[in-house]
Design a protein around this motif. Sequence first.
Motif, PDB file in Angstrom:
ATOM      1  N   GLY A   3       5.541   6.556  -0.318  1.00 49.70           N
ATOM      2  CA  GLY A   3       5.789   5.799   0.872  1.00 49.70           C
ATOM      3  C   GLY A   3       5.941   4.184   0.657  1.00 49.70           C
ATOM      4  O   GLY A   3       5.862   3.682  -0.385  1.00 49.70           O
ATOM      5  N   GLY A   4       6.401   3.677   1.631  1.00 49.93           N
ATOM      6  CA  GLY A   4       6.201   1.992   1.819  1.00 49.93           C
ATOM      7  C   GLY A   4       7.147   1.413   0.780  1.00 49.93           C
ATOM      8  O   GLY A   4       8.374   2.138   0.492  1.00 49.93           O
TER       9      GLY A   4
ATOM     10  N   CYS B 276       4.328  -8.060  12.492  1.00 50.64           N
ATOM     11  CA  CYS B 276       3.983  -7.681  10.988  1.00 50.64           C
ATOM     12  C   CYS B 276       4.227  -6.263  10.641  1.00 50.64           C
ATOM     13  O   CYS B 276       3.845  -5.234  11.371  1.00 50.64           O
ATOM     14  CB  CYS B 276       2.339  -8.102  11.051  1.00 50.64           C
ATOM     15  N   VAL B 277       5.023  -6.169   9.841  1.00 52.90           N
ATOM     16  CA  VAL B 277       5.466  -4.960   9.336  1.00 52.90           C
ATOM     17  C   VAL B 277       4.732  -4.441   7.755  1.00 52.90           C
ATOM     18  O   VAL B 277       4.953  -5.430   6.916  1.00 52.90           O
ATOM     19  CB  VAL B 277       7.129  -4.931   8.970  1.00 52.90           C
ATOM     20  N   GLY B 278       4.092  -3.336   7.518  1.00 53.75           N
ATOM     21  CA  GLY B 278       3.489  -3.304   6.384  1.00 53.75           C
ATOM     22  C   GLY B 278       2.313  -2.287   6.473  1.00 53.75           C
ATOM     23  O   GLY B 278       2.140  -1.761   7.909  1.00 53.75           O
ATOM     24  N   ARG B 279       1.935  -1.408   5.495  1.00 55.07           N
ATOM     25  CA  ARG B 279       0.834  -0.444   5.285  1.00 55.07           C
ATOM     26  C   ARG B 279      -0.370  -1.253   5.890  1.00 55.07           C
ATOM     27  O   ARG B 279      -0.544  -2.388   5.611  1.00 55.07           O
ATOM     28  CB  ARG B 279       1.004   0.026   4.187  1.00 55.07           C
ATOM     29  N   LEU B 280      -1.013  -0.471   6.698  1.00 58.21           N
ATOM     30  CA  LEU B 280      -2.174  -1.383   7.159  1.00 58.21           C
ATOM     31  C   LEU B 280      -3.190  -1.132   6.173  1.00 58.21           C
ATOM     32  O   LEU B 280      -4.076   0.018   6.037  1.00 58.21           O
ATOM     33  CB  LEU B 280      -2.786  -0.588   8.439  1.00 58.21           C
TER      34      LEU B 280
ATOM     35  N   LEU C 270       1.618  -4.876  15.015  1.00 57.58           N
ATOM     36  CA  LEU C 270       1.575  -4.695  13.844  1.00 57.58           C
ATOM     37  C   LEU C 270       2.166  -3.238  13.722  1.00 57.58           C
ATOM     38  O   LEU C 270       2.066  -2.198  14.520  1.00 57.58           O
ATOM     39  CB  LEU C 270       0.192  -4.141  13.400  1.00 57.58           C
ATOM     40  N   VAL C 271       3.271  -3.096  12.675  1.00 62.68           N
ATOM     41  CA  VAL C 271       4.268  -1.938  12.589  1.00 62.68           C
ATOM     42  C   VAL C 271       3.811  -1.433  11.273  1.00 62.68           C
ATOM     43  O   VAL C 271       4.056  -1.977  10.357  1.00 62.68           O
ATOM     44  CB  VAL C 271       5.660  -2.377  12.617  1.00 62.68           C
ATOM     45  N   GLY C 272       3.550  -0.038  11.306  1.00 71.41           N
ATOM     46  CA  GLY C 272       3.055   0.692  10.154  1.00 71.41           C
ATOM     47  C   GLY C 272       1.684   1.532  10.515  1.00 71.41           C
ATOM     48  O   GLY C 272       1.136   1.248  11.260  1.00 71.41           O
ATOM     49  N   ASP C 273       1.221   2.301   9.209  1.00 72.19           N
ATOM     50  CA  ASP C 273      -0.010   3.074   9.408  1.00 72.19           C
ATOM     51  C   ASP C 273      -0.415   2.818   8.022  1.00 72.19           C
ATOM     52  O   ASP C 273      -0.055   2.239   7.190  1.00 72.19           O
ATOM     53  CB  ASP C 273       0.090   4.505   9.912  1.00 72.19           C
ATOM     54  N   GLY C 274      -1.780   3.430   8.107  1.00 72.55           N
ATOM     55  CA  GLY C 274      -2.534   3.143   6.677  1.00 72.55           C
ATOM     56  C   GLY C 274      -4.025   3.175   6.941  1.00 72.55           C
ATOM     57  O   GLY C 274      -4.492   3.474   7.841  1.00 72.55           O
TER      58      GLY C 274
ATOM     59  N   MET D  91       7.079  -8.661  -4.919  1.00 72.27           N
ATOM     60  CA  MET D  91       7.984  -9.585  -4.015  1.00 72.27           C
ATOM     61  C   MET D  91       8.103  -8.380  -2.997  1.00 72.27           C
ATOM     62  O   MET D  91       8.882  -7.475  -2.838  1.00 72.27           O
ATOM     63  CB  MET D  91       9.209  -9.884  -4.810  1.00 72.27           C
ATOM     64  N   ALA D  92       7.519  -8.603  -1.767  1.00 72.23           N
ATOM     65  CA  ALA D  92       7.585  -7.889  -0.563  1.00 72.23           C
ATOM     66  C   ALA D  92       8.981  -7.764  -0.247  1.00 72.23           C
ATOM     67  O   ALA D  92       9.646  -8.494  -0.060  1.00 72.23           O
ATOM     68  CB  ALA D  92       6.650  -8.472   0.694  1.00 72.23           C
ATOM     69  N   LEU D  93       9.164  -6.432   0.370  1.00 69.62           N
ATOM     70  CA  LEU D  93      10.673  -6.125   1.172  1.00 69.62           C
ATOM     71  C   LEU D  93      10.589  -6.634   2.460  1.00 69.62           C
ATOM     72  O   LEU D  93      11.787  -7.189   2.950  1.00 69.62           O
ATOM     73  CB  LEU D  93      10.885  -4.583   0.968  1.00 69.62           C
ATOM     74  N   ALA D  94       9.447  -6.610   3.135  1.00 69.63           N
ATOM     75  CA  ALA D  94       9.608  -6.979   4.724  1.00 69.63           C
ATOM     76  C   ALA D  94      10.312  -8.268   4.839  1.00 69.63           C
ATOM     77  O   ALA D  94      11.119  -8.301   6.053  1.00 69.63           O
ATOM     78  CB  ALA D  94       8.007  -6.802   5.217  1.00 69.63           C
ATOM     79  N   PRO D  95       9.774  -9.333   4.469  1.00 71.21           N
ATOM     80  CA  PRO D  95      10.491 -10.558   4.550  1.00 71.21           C
ATOM     81  C   PRO D  95      11.857 -10.486   4.150  1.00 71.21           C
ATOM     82  O   PRO D  95      12.604 -11.481   5.147  1.00 71.21           O
ATOM     83  CB  PRO D  95       9.453 -11.489   3.713  1.00 71.21           C
ATOM     84  N   LEU D  96      12.397  -9.948   3.156  1.00 74.06           N
ATOM     85  CA  LEU D  96      13.604  -9.709   2.864  1.00 74.06           C
ATOM     86  C   LEU D  96      14.547  -9.164   3.909  1.00 74.06           C
ATOM     87  O   LEU D  96      15.314  -9.617   4.556  1.00 74.06           O
ATOM     88  CB  LEU D  96      13.986  -9.278   1.681  1.00 74.06           C
ATOM     89  N   GLU D  97      13.869  -7.974   4.729  1.00 70.64           N
ATOM     90  CA  GLU D  97      14.524  -7.393   5.495  1.00 70.64           C
ATOM     91  C   GLU D  97      14.407  -8.177   6.966  1.00 70.64           C
ATOM     92  O   GLU D  97      15.532  -8.066   7.684  1.00 70.64           O
ATOM     93  CB  GLU D  97      13.818  -6.094   5.872  1.00 70.64           C
TER      94      GLU D  97
END
Length: 377
Positions: A20-21, A194-198, A225-229, A271-277
């Motif tokens: 995932g992720g 904030c988007v990402g795995r918790l 906070l968007v995501g789970d974990g 390099m995180a994807l969320a900031p690019l998105e």
Amino acid sequence: MHRSATDPRPRVLHLAQPVGGGVARVVLDLTKAQLTAGLRVTVACPGGELAERARELGAEVRGWRADRSPGAGLRDEVRRLTHLLGEVRPDLVHAHSAKAGLAGRLAVRGRVPTLFQPHAWSFEAVGGVTAALALTWERWGARWAHRVVCVSEAERTTGVHAGIRARYAVVPNGIDTEYFTPGRTESRAPLVVCVGRLCRQKGQDVLLRAWPEVLRQVPGARLALVGDGPDGEALRRIAPASVEFAGAVDDVRPWYRAADLVVLPSRWEGMALAPLEAMACGRPVLVTDVDGARESLPPGQAAHCLVPPGRPGALAGAVAGLLLDPELRASLGDRGRRHVQSTHDVRRTAEAVAELYRELLGGRPLMSFECRESIHS
């Protein structure tokens, strides 16, 4: 492990755990591009979202039972993978993240061209004896990777400074700029997303510790906070009422478009994807100064968009400052969109990976890796 005599097209095996992720997103992007280019693509993973989506794209999917972290079951995981390799007979193996990189290199041992893509180094995620063991393995296992593919120059530098002697290639992460596009959904109050795995890596706990000070400076601000974990329950216990837990979502674009500011307070990354998105959606971002962060930002934006990791006070001041300056946010969002379009489009990433494949497959011609269909459609 050789090509089929009846089908001359190269077969690529993507080996992945987790499923995932961001890791899954990268594998799916590459799978889509490579299938369009005419390669035969097999994805081996422990099921989940990755297996489902790869199958929908038209890839062959093989189940590979493996835990996310190394443990007592590693020997059986390598044995199962060795059997799978004998059945698939790939021309090239592309192993993603630490666990697949560990098991994959132990199973293949350099007998076919092998790429290992860490997606952030394993020894940064742990401490003490575990970190020492992870680093020892990465130093040893590098001999069985024909290329170690880093998603940022900073990630490569971290590996070099850690004593990992490898044949490195840097291929920056890319996202689909035809899928992530600007739009605006007005919110009733200033909204931080904030988007990402918790999980500890993504640093949502630091953001929650910073949030009371943000509220003091920007009364009425909201945080989503968007995501789970695995850290979801612990984070909910320390979150104030103004924080919304959105959970995992099928389409994150509405959250980006509703955001006044997108924040990713990571402790480590490649390099995180969320900031690019988020930038592709025209939204301003605030990130911590970890591997890949500076490289993902447009030149000259570090002063506004970069803070030290693990420091709630600095994070709170930067978040509040940006929320109180709408003109600056608009400028940052516009420049971010143009930067991602020119530098981090997924088609550039796929073509750079294709060039590595050509080198390792002895210069055999591959069709263009340009792919105009979104994996999200």
